[in-house]
Enzyme design. Structure first.
Site, PDB file in Angstrom:
ATOM      1  N   TYR A 488     -56.857  43.627   5.284  1.00 23.73           N
ATOM      2  CA  TYR A 488     -57.865  42.307   5.764  1.00 23.73           C
ATOM      3  C   TYR A 488     -59.197  42.779   5.975  1.00 23.73           C
ATOM      4  CZ  TYR A 488     -54.414  39.722   8.094  1.00 23.73           C
ATOM      5  OH  TYR A 488     -53.344  38.614   7.877  1.00 23.73           O
ATOM      6  N   HIS A 790     -56.535  34.585   2.770  1.00 29.30           N
ATOM      7  CA  HIS A 790     -57.459  35.076   4.588  1.00 29.30           C
ATOM      8  C   HIS A 790     -58.669  33.775   4.121  1.00 29.30           C
ATOM      9  CE1 HIS A 790     -54.140  37.374   4.088  1.00 29.30           C
ATOM     10  NE2 HIS A 790     -53.733  36.761   5.642  1.00 29.30           N
TER      11      HIS A 790
END
Length: 847
Positions: A488, A790
């Protein structure tokens, strides 16, 4: 099995016994990934068999998918009275009749004719429901006794009469495995649904087979509609509570979800059914009713319902929508079987969703009508993928690269390989490939588009790895691993041509995920001890592994980077030597906005949209901000612009060649893997006015693990969502949206400029180009080829160019000399007319 999943399964089975055949089996098969236990020991080699279905353990960072993710949003339609016919069927060598797909027995199959001379592909099978119903998906269950005949490339068409079919409503490619496939499309009324198989998934022969076919009904996502303005509307009800509370019918039109209409409950409660009628005081085309349950408790949630319409308020026709809504607080939509021209619309509730009592309540009611393409844009058919496209990158030659994780529909562990797919935008075909040679599971990565057009992918499930995709020869290769394992993380290319990475506490050991830089010359990573992640953290209550996710980075001159979110504190980062990070002020009055995003819509100008104070389980915001960088002083100014019409986190934003920004999907209350509180209305932001306007609604929710990308023809790809294994919220598909700037009043394409020559494959920063073009050309713009995952796309960048007409259809076009303005890399060059209508782009690599 966990209690929430048992309850979810029980609810699903109560709704329809047809779920038993495939829901129960899929839940039991998928139990292992939901145990939520991290494994640190060695892993066995992948099991032989279908790609992408190996068992793996779920990352504990995500936890278990919520109960509502395990239930289909759309109901499985009752197959009583249905019939099936096929283009051909095998009746000599086996019982392969078409009728077998409706018998509830997965051991019996339809098979195309194979004795004698096999019937050639394509093969079709058509379901006749013998009644009109709203349909949104076909569920295809491959045969269980072998691989032959699994559908590969497919298309789906619908018809009201079995004679007139029109174009396909969905096309795509299926993975070569035995799992049930849900093939979605825009909800619409139909009697006949046809599946056409163009190829066999494994290319084993000219065969097609199916064990069972089901259809899903209204998912609460009407196709190509927009909310009708409620000015002047009134509402009346069969009964209302005015003694014990303010439960008047008028409350459903006041825009306040805290006020409700409630059926009369004081004294002797009014019995079911209850009805509420909206009078628009004008005739309008209506195609859907949107029902928002009360948000302060469950009593009165509408369960079984019908919707009828009237021109005069006296005579109401046959229902245009009917069904049963789930017992939860999510916004519901009743999609009409046909568009109605009406003044009055009546919702009649015949059952309370939880059977708690003879009550009905509603917080808000809205009506939707068909979208106007010239004002709201239009959606193309749904394209099915053999995986959930969690990450995407735009490539030259009209290709879109997509990937998921080690599996096509789930993630977990560190398996050392990744499922990828490429969509050919010219043909609509999708090809699938598993990438093993880099030893890299690229789920939850950082992405940067490199100066030479390659795609650098870092970390994720294999947290220290780095891989490179080269579109020139369609190959993947490994590069040097990072110094710090990450997942991430945020990435951007620098003006120097190097790649910068920061944060990423989802994977790897805990601790400060400081910055580092990758050199394309040495293919190695250089640590930046002077750039800790700490100053860029949000105040997420779940700690560091959520606080440094998905940062918004914007590279500028001299190797500098502005980190402008999602933390409310912005920071300047330098990347020379040991690097440094210094405050750049706050983002005006914004709070932390995790899972929002930022888009560079002009030189030194960015728009930030949505997000929420924490990664999940906190309300999202409707707010948007502009962030401007003074190129001379480096001063950063942030200001609030107009609010979006909808609060959203997990949405995706795309800047268009005309400088406007489109935002797609997201949730009002972010919960990974859930489609509850989905925002189905895209919006378009205009920098000239600072306002958002609604666009045509989406047929499929796009939330956690969804993507959006600008395409070379000026349209937008929106897809993905899910990746939660045997859940109902996996969306292995996408659709292309045509913005209103490309469409005339009748929905036909507008005339657009065309670039006809003079665009070299490569040019240096500061170069002057002589470009040939046809049509009314007013300006040129460079749009950087970008990559999304994302909700984050730090590669997006719009660079308006200085140009002058040179006569005879040629233009002198100047590329900025500052590599902090035009980052090295691949761009799409668009010509625009005076109204902002873009040409189809030509690719050019600026270095």
């Amino acid at each position: 099995m966990q209690p929430r999943r048992i309850r979810a399964l029980a609810r699903a089975l109560r709704r329809s016994p047809l779920l038993i055949a495939f829901a129960l089996g899929s839940l039991l098969v998928g139990l292992t990934p939901w145990l939520g236990v991290a494994s640190t020991g060695p892993r066995p080699a992948p099991l032989p068999g279908a790609p992408g279905r190996e068992a793996a353990q779920q990352s504990p960072h995500h936890g278990v998918a919520p109960a509502n993710a395990m239930e289909p949003t759309a109901p499985v339609l009752d197959r009583t009275g249905w019939t099936a016919t096929a283009s051909d069927e095998e009746t000599t060598g086996e019982n392969g009749r078409a009728a077998n797909v409706l018998d509830g027995n997965a051991a019996t199959i339809w098979h195309s004719k194979w004795t004698g001379t096999p019937a050639p592909l394509p093969h079709t099978i058509t379901l006749d429901m013998h009644r009109t119903a709203v349909v949104s998906a076909l569920v295809y269950q491959p045969r269980t006794g072998g691989a032959n005949g699994r559908v590969g490339e497919y298309s789906i068409s619908v018809s009201a009469d079995g004679q007139n079919w029109g174009g396909p409503v969905a096309t795509g490619t299926l993975a070569d495995d035995a799992s049930a496939k849900t093939l979605g499309f825009a909800p619409q009324g139909a009697r006949f649904v046809r599946l056409t198989a163009s190829t066999e998934a494994g290319n084993r022969g000219p065969w097609t087979s199916a064990a069972e076919l089901n259809l899903l009904g209204d998912p609460g996502t009407p196709a190509a509609t927009v909310d009708l303005p409620r000015t002047g509307w009134t509402a009346t009800a069969s009964d209302e509570e005015s003694t014990g509370e303010n439960g008047r019918a008028a409350n459903v039109l006041d825009g306040d979800s805290a006020t409700i209409w409630h059926s009369r409950w004081s004294g002797t409660p009014a019995p079911l059914p209850h009805s509420i009628t909206v009078d628009m005081h004008r005739t309008a085309a209506v195609s859907a009713l949107v029902y928002q349950p009360r948000n302060d408790g469950p009593n009165g949630r509408a369960g079984a319902y019908t919707v009828t319409t009237s021109a005069d308020g006296t005579t109401f026709g046959a229902p245009v929508a009917a069904g049963t809504w789930r017992d939860d607080d999510t916004v519901k939509t009743a999609t009409f079987t046909r568009t109605e021209n009406a003044r009055y619309v009546r919702l009649t509730v015949t059952g309370e969703a939880g059977n708690r009592g003879p009550w009905t309540s509603a917080a808000e009611i809205r009506l939707s009508g068909p979208a106007d393409p010239a004002a709201h844009g239009a959606w193309d058919r749904i394209t099915g993928f053999p995986l959930v496209p969690v990450a995407t990158a735009v490539l030259p030659d009209d290709k879109l690269l997509a990937w998921s994780a080690y599996a096509v529909d789930r993630f977990g562990g560190s398996n050392g390989y990744t499922q990828t797919a490429i969509l050919d935008l010219k043909t609509g075909k999708v090809t699938q490939r598993r990438i093993d040679n880099t030893g890299h599971d690229m789920f939850c990565p950082g992405i940067a588009m490199l100066a030479d057009g390659r795609v650098l992918v870092t970390g994720g499930s294999n947290a220290e790895k780095a891989s490179i995709y080269d579109p020139a020869n369609d190959t993947w290769s490994a590069t040097t691993a990072m110094n710090i394992a990450r997942g991430y993380q945020a990435m951007t290319l620098l003006s120097t041509g190097e790649a910068f990475v920061l944060g990423g506490s989802w994977s790897g050991a805990t601790g400060d995920k400081a910055g580092e830089v990758w050199s394309p010359d040495t293919r190695t990573w250089r640590k930046l001890p002077g750039v800790p992640a700490g100053p860029a953290l949000t105040a997420d209550p779940r700690g560091a592994y959520r606080a440094d996710n998905h940062m918004w980075l914007h590279a500028t001159s001299g190797g500098k980077v502005l980190q402008l979110g999602p933390s409310k504190q912005m920071n300047w980062i330098t990347t020379g030597g040991n690097g440094s990070i210094t405050p750049a002020g706050s983002r005006a009055d914004s709070q932390d906005a995790m899972t929002g995003n930022a888009v560079a819509y002009d030189i030194g100008k960015l728009l930030t949209l949505g997000g929420s104070p924490a990664y999940e389980n906190t309300p999202a915001t409707r707010r948007a901000y502009t962030v401007s960088i003074d190129g001379g002083s480096g001063q950063v100014q942030a200001a609030r612009t107009g609010d979006m019409g909808y609060a959203r986190a997990f949405g995706n934003s795309v800047v268009l060649p005309d400088g406007k920004v489109a935002v797609f999907g997201g949730q009002a209350y972010p919960v990974p893997f859930s489609d509850a509180t989905s925002v189905l209305t895209p919006e378009l932001w205009d920098p000239a006015t600072g306002t958002f306007t609604p666009l045509a609604s989406m047929a499929v929710p796009r939330n956690y693990h969804s993507v959006a990308n600008l395409l070379p023809d000026g349209r937008i790809f929106s897809g993905g969502g899910g990746l939660c294994g045997d859940c109902a919220t996996n969306h292995a598909d996408g659709a292309v949206f045509t913005p209103p700037y490309l469409l005339g009043a009748d929905g036909s394409p507008k005339p657009r400029p065309a670039i006809t020559g003079g665009v070299p494959p490569r040019a240096a920063a500061g170069a002057s180009l002589t470009v040939s073009a046809e049509g009314q050309v007013a300006s040129f713009v460079l749009m950087r080829a970008a990559a999304a995952t994302h909700s984050t796309d730090n590669d997006q960048r719009r660079v308006p160019l200085v140009s002058t007409a040179a006569g005879n259809g040629t233009y002198t076009v100047s590329v900025p000399a500052d590599k902090g303005v035009v980052l090295p890399g691949t761009y799409m060059l668009f010509a625009l007319d005076a109204q902002g209508v873009p040409s189809t782009a030509k690719f050019i690599t600026v270095s």
